[in-house]
Design an enzyme around this catalytic site. Structure first.
Site, PDB file in Angstrom:
ATOM      1  N   GLY A 227       0.838  -1.196   0.000  1.00 33.38           N
ATOM      2  CA  GLY A 227       0.000   0.000   0.000  1.00 33.38           C
ATOM      3  C   GLY A 227       0.870   1.241   0.000  1.00 33.38           C
ATOM      4  O   GLY A 227       2.031   1.201  -0.415  1.00 33.38           O
ATOM      5  N   THR A 229       3.115   4.549   1.172  1.00 34.12           N
ATOM      6  CA  THR A 229       4.282   4.696   2.043  1.00 34.12           C
ATOM      7  C   THR A 229       3.892   5.219   3.423  1.00 34.12           C
ATOM      8  O   THR A 229       4.418   4.771   4.447  1.00 34.12           O
ATOM      9  CB  THR A 229       5.314   5.619   1.352  1.00 34.12           C
ATOM     10  OG1 THR A 229       5.762   4.940   0.175  1.00 34.12           O
ATOM     11  CG2 THR A 229       6.505   5.922   2.235  1.00 34.12           C
ATOM     12  N   THR A 231       1.012   4.809   5.012  1.00 35.58           N
ATOM     13  CA  THR A 231       0.387   3.718   5.782  1.00 35.58           C
ATOM     14  C   THR A 231       1.453   2.728   6.234  1.00 35.58           C
ATOM     15  O   THR A 231       1.418   2.225   7.369  1.00 35.58           O
ATOM     16  CB  THR A 231      -0.677   2.980   4.938  1.00 35.58           C
ATOM     17  OG1 THR A 231      -1.436   3.923   4.201  1.00 35.58           O
ATOM     18  CG2 THR A 231      -1.599   2.153   5.791  1.00 35.58           C
ATOM     19  N   GLU A 249       5.592  -3.433   0.959  1.00 35.90           N
ATOM     20  CA  GLU A 249       5.721  -3.070  -0.463  1.00 35.90           C
ATOM     21  C   GLU A 249       4.978  -1.757  -0.638  1.00 35.90           C
ATOM     22  O   GLU A 249       3.743  -1.729  -0.573  1.00 35.90           O
ATOM     23  CB  GLU A 249       5.075  -4.145  -1.352  1.00 35.90           C
ATOM     24  CG  GLU A 249       5.652  -5.533  -1.175  1.00 35.90           C
ATOM     25  CD  GLU A 249       7.014  -5.685  -1.800  1.00 35.90           C
ATOM     26  OE1 GLU A 249       7.376  -4.867  -2.669  1.00 35.90           O
ATOM     27  OE2 GLU A 249       7.739  -6.608  -1.416  1.00 35.90           O
ATOM     28  N   CYS A 283       1.975   0.367  -9.107  1.00 39.25           N
ATOM     29  CA  CYS A 283       3.137   0.923  -8.397  1.00 39.25           C
ATOM     30  C   CYS A 283       4.375   0.933  -9.282  1.00 39.25           C
ATOM     31  O   CYS A 283       5.320   1.655  -9.005  1.00 39.25           O
ATOM     32  CB  CYS A 283       3.390   0.109  -7.135  1.00 39.25           C
ATOM     33  SG  CYS A 283       3.509  -1.650  -7.468  1.00 39.25           S
TER      34      CYS A 283
HETATM   35  P1  NDP Z   1      -3.261   2.411   1.427  1.00 37.30           P
HETATM   36  O1  NDP Z   1      -1.938   2.469   2.094  1.00 37.30           O
HETATM   37  O2  NDP Z   1      -4.217   3.494   1.665  1.00 37.30           O
HETATM   38  O3  NDP Z   1      -4.019   1.063   1.774  1.00 37.30           O
HETATM   39  C1  NDP Z   1      -3.485  -0.224   1.583  1.00 37.30           C
HETATM   40  C2  NDP Z   1      -4.212  -1.198   2.478  1.00 37.30           C
HETATM   41  O4  NDP Z   1      -3.933  -0.885   3.839  1.00 37.30           O
HETATM   42  C3  NDP Z   1      -5.726  -1.153   2.343  1.00 37.30           C
HETATM   43  O5  NDP Z   1      -6.266  -2.436   2.530  1.00 37.30           O
HETATM   44  C4  NDP Z   1      -6.107  -0.223   3.470  1.00 37.30           C
HETATM   45  O6  NDP Z   1      -7.448  -0.356   3.836  1.00 37.30           O
HETATM   46  C5  NDP Z   1      -5.150  -0.682   4.543  1.00 37.30           C
HETATM   47  N1  NDP Z   1      -4.901   0.260   5.616  1.00 37.30           N
HETATM   48  C6  NDP Z   1      -5.065   1.612   5.645  1.00 37.30           C
HETATM   49  N2  NDP Z   1      -4.747   2.107   6.866  1.00 37.30           N
HETATM   50  C7  NDP Z   1      -4.351   1.066   7.639  1.00 37.30           C
HETATM   51  C8  NDP Z   1      -3.895   0.915   8.992  1.00 37.30           C
HETATM   52  N3  NDP Z   1      -3.787   1.954   9.821  1.00 37.30           N
HETATM   53  N4  NDP Z   1      -3.575  -0.315   9.443  1.00 37.30           N
HETATM   54  C9  NDP Z   1      -3.670  -1.375   8.622  1.00 37.30           C
HETATM   55  N5  NDP Z   1      -4.126  -1.326   7.343  1.00 37.30           N
HETATM   56  C10 NDP Z   1      -4.448  -0.114   6.850  1.00 37.30           C
HETATM   57  O7  NDP Z   1      -2.912   2.252  -0.124  1.00 37.30           O
HETATM   58  P2  NDP Z   1      -3.931   2.241  -1.326  1.00 37.30           P
HETATM   59  O8  NDP Z   1      -4.956   1.181  -1.112  1.00 37.30           O
HETATM   60  O9  NDP Z   1      -4.355   3.650  -1.559  1.00 37.30           O
HETATM   61  O10 NDP Z   1      -2.995   1.716  -2.509  1.00 37.30           O
HETATM   62  C11 NDP Z   1      -2.205   2.545  -3.268  1.00 37.30           C
HETATM   63  C12 NDP Z   1      -0.766   2.504  -2.780  1.00 37.30           C
HETATM   64  O11 NDP Z   1      -0.257   1.188  -2.829  1.00 37.30           O
HETATM   65  C13 NDP Z   1       0.144   3.320  -3.657  1.00 37.30           C
HETATM   66  O12 NDP Z   1       0.999   4.094  -2.861  1.00 37.30           O
HETATM   67  C14 NDP Z   1       0.956   2.273  -4.394  1.00 37.30           C
HETATM   68  O13 NDP Z   1       2.218   2.691  -4.832  1.00 37.30           O
HETATM   69  C15 NDP Z   1       1.045   1.179  -3.397  1.00 37.30           C
HETATM   70  N6  NDP Z   1       1.346  -0.086  -4.054  1.00 37.30           N
HETATM   71  C16 NDP Z   1       2.590  -0.637  -3.890  1.00 37.30           C
HETATM   72  C17 NDP Z   1       2.935  -1.807  -4.546  1.00 37.30           C
HETATM   73  C18 NDP Z   1       4.270  -2.438  -4.353  1.00 37.30           C
HETATM   74  O14 NDP Z   1       4.397  -3.625  -4.623  1.00 37.30           O
HETATM   75  N7  NDP Z   1       5.286  -1.745  -3.882  1.00 37.30           N
HETATM   76  C19 NDP Z   1       1.985  -2.464  -5.445  1.00 37.30           C
HETATM   77  C20 NDP Z   1       0.714  -1.803  -5.540  1.00 37.30           C
HETATM   78  C21 NDP Z   1       0.415  -0.653  -4.859  1.00 37.30           C
HETATM   79  P3  NDP Z   1      -8.558   0.626   3.192  1.00 37.30           P
HETATM   80  O15 NDP Z   1      -8.451   0.507   1.719  1.00 37.30           O
HETATM   81  O16 NDP Z   1      -9.796   0.095   3.727  1.00 37.30           O
HETATM   82  O17 NDP Z   1      -8.203   1.996   3.683  1.00 37.30           O
END
Ligand code: NDP
Length: 480
Positions: A227, A229, A231, A249, A283
């Site tokens: 997700g 950075t 988070t 990641e 990403c």
């Molecule tokens: P987020 O960081 O917002 O969310 C990722 C996941 O974490 C979601 O399931 C989210 O839930 C959950 N989450 C949010 N807050 C918390 C918390 N406090 N504790 C635990 N879990 C939490 O990312 P996005 O969903 O917006 O995804 C986009 C991001 O992911 C981009 O920055 C992208 O670059 C990155 N990414 C990285 C990849 C890699 O392999 N390096 C691959 C693909 C994406 P909810 O959605 O319900 O908020």
């Protein structure tokens, strides 16, 4: 109106507190379903089920585990269309992409790790002259947490779950609350494939409540997270005092470096894809394009021409090249970044605005956008946009472009277009990223280590790296 449920202990069930969240369809902007707004208590139920299942699953012979994973892969493939339609509707991505990439790759994740676990070996070291032998056991960790984002929903969800269960762990997993549908469908597939109850538990809900409860839970010993950075940093802070194993990641701001000696046509075709595939919400997309000065003007003209041919349309249109962005918030964030770029002096060469699709006026569509910038220091070149926006800049020398490529807080991937072998060796050595593609983009071999450096994450997934993450090594020393 679809209403989905948590999958806990092999059964679909409502959240304990009966709380629900709306699920929006990005193509229309309308609410089309409801998902559980799971609380700590739901996560507790999932952890209890996972703990109970662990003894049996971790002692299940590897061949039997492998067969179940491969069966899950087969069943996903048999239901390819149902999964692809659900993914496309939930995320907004073109159906063609879900059919050709997302769902087939999700099936591959299970097949790959179903096979990989049969080949996963540990080491032994003979202590010569000391009459002793050391060997390493690779034990499953126990209950692990897998948290994934919305851009490649089932693909990234299964990328974590498959190695975790292959290695003998039991999982509590949370997909993004924005894209829960295919994770929901996966529960049924796992039951049909004979996965024992409690081995995989899928809890839906908000990151800040459900996700947080997973990260905080004292019996969840490892967290694999993909997700943003920000988070990721928060999760690391919560998990560190509990000494949890972490794989993060995170985001990227990847350079796409184009030298004049490259295979031009191949580069141009691939650059259109690496810029705008999945509406730029991957990403690994190359969002900073650097072009050698001698071909800069030609590239600019040709790139704009090719991008202007891309069709933005509703996701179920089989001719769509770009579908809808995932959410209203994400769409607004991307549009805001275009304004930031303009205010910084960036020149919009193409797009820059919402795309209007007849009959889908409330959907979250955006034109593919090309912005010419004159400094790598501007925010649009430093911050992750995660949408259909790329920047163009020219460069004079290898040293200059290498400096700009590395001058960013992220370090996920880089793409390099050149036919000069010596330059390739110099550049690939010095690029500060976890992955470098040369004369290609996003060519994936699941055996390779996947992940980033700097603010793009900690640890590697893929191949045996993932199986190492999901196991704890124990050294045994025997004197004879
Ligand atoms: P987020 O960081 O917002 O969310 C990722 C996941 O974490 C979601 O399931 C989210 O839930 C959950 N989450 C949010 N807050 C918390 C918390 N406090 N504790 C635990 N879990 C939490 O990312 P996005 O969903 O917006 O995804 C986009 C991001 O992911 C981009 O920055 C992208 O670059 C990155 N990414 C990285 C990849 C890699 O392999 N390096 C691959 C693909 C994406 P909810 O959605 O319900 O908020």
């Amino acid at each position: 109106m679809t209403k989905i449920q948590n999958y806990i202990n092999g059964k679909y069930q409502n959240p304990i507190a009966d709380g629900w969240l709306d699920n929006y369809c990005p193509a229309t902007g309308e609410v089309y379903g409801q998902i559980p707004d799971s609380s700590k208590e739901d996560v507790e139920l999932a952890v209890t089920a996972a703990k109970e299942a662990f003894g049996g699953w971790s002692n299940t012979p590897i061949d039997d585990r492998s067969k179940i994973l491969i069966k899950i892969a087969d069943l996903i493939e048999e239901n390819l269309e149902q999964f692809a339609e659900a993914e496309s509707k939930d995320n907004g991505k073109p159906i063609s992409l879900a059919l050709s990439v997302d769902i087939p790759r999700a099936a591959s994740n299970f097949r790959f790790f179903g096979n990989a676990i049969t080949q996963f070996a540990s080491e032994s070291h003979e202590s010569v002259g000391q009459n002793a032998i050391n060997y390493t056991l690779r034990k499953p960790i126990g209950v692990v947490g897998c948290i994934s984002p919305w851009n490649l929903p089932l693909y990234l969800f299964t990328w974590k779950i498959a190695p975790a269960i292959a290695a003998g762990n039991c999982v509590v997993a949370k997909p993004s609350e924005v894209t829960p549908m295919t994770a929901y469908l996966l529960g049924d597939i796992c039951t049909k494939a004979g996965l024992p109850k409690g081995v995989l538990n899928i809890v839906h809900g908000l990151g800040t409540t459900t996700g947080q409860a997973i990260v905080e839970h004292p019996h969840i010993k490892a967290i694999s997270f993909t997700g943003g950075t920000k988070t990721g940093a928060h999760i690391a802070k919560v998990a560190a005092p509990m000494f949890k194993k972490l794989s993060l990641e995170l985001g990227g701001k990847n350079p796409n470096i184009i030298f004049a000696d490259c295979d031009y046509d191949e580069m141009l075709k691939t650059t259109v894809r690496s810029s705008f595939a999945n509406q730029g919400q991957i990403c690994l997309c190359g969002s900073r394009i650097f072009v050698e000065k001698s071909i800069y003007e030609k590239f600019k003209t040709d790139f704009i021409k090719e991008v202007s041919k891309l069709k933005v349309s509703y996701p179920s249109d089989v001719k769509a090249n770009l579908g809808a962005l995932v959410s209203k918030e994400q769409s607004q964030k991307v549009l805001d970044y275009v304004e930031i770029a303009k205010n910084e002096g960036g020149k919009i060469l193409f797009g820059g605005e919402k795309a209007e699709i007849v009959g889908f006026e409330n959907g979250y569509y955006m034109q593919p956008t090309i912005i010419e910038v004159d400094s790598n220091k501007c925010r649009i070149n430093q911050e992750e946009v995660f949408g259909p926006v790329v920047t163009l800049m020219s460069f004079d020398s290898e040293e200059e472009v290498l400096k700009m490529a590395n001058d960013v807080k992220y370090g996920l991937s880089a793409t390099l277009w050149t036919n000069d072998l010596k330059r390739t060796m110099r550049m690939t050595n010095q690029l500060e990223t976890g992955i470098v593609w040369v004369n290609t983009w996003m060519m994936r071999d699941l055996r390779t280590p996947f992940g980033g450096v700097k603010a793009s994450g900690v640890g590697r997934e893929g191949g045996f790296e993932a199986l190492r993450f999901f196991t704890e090594p124990k050294n045994v020393c025997i004197k004879y």
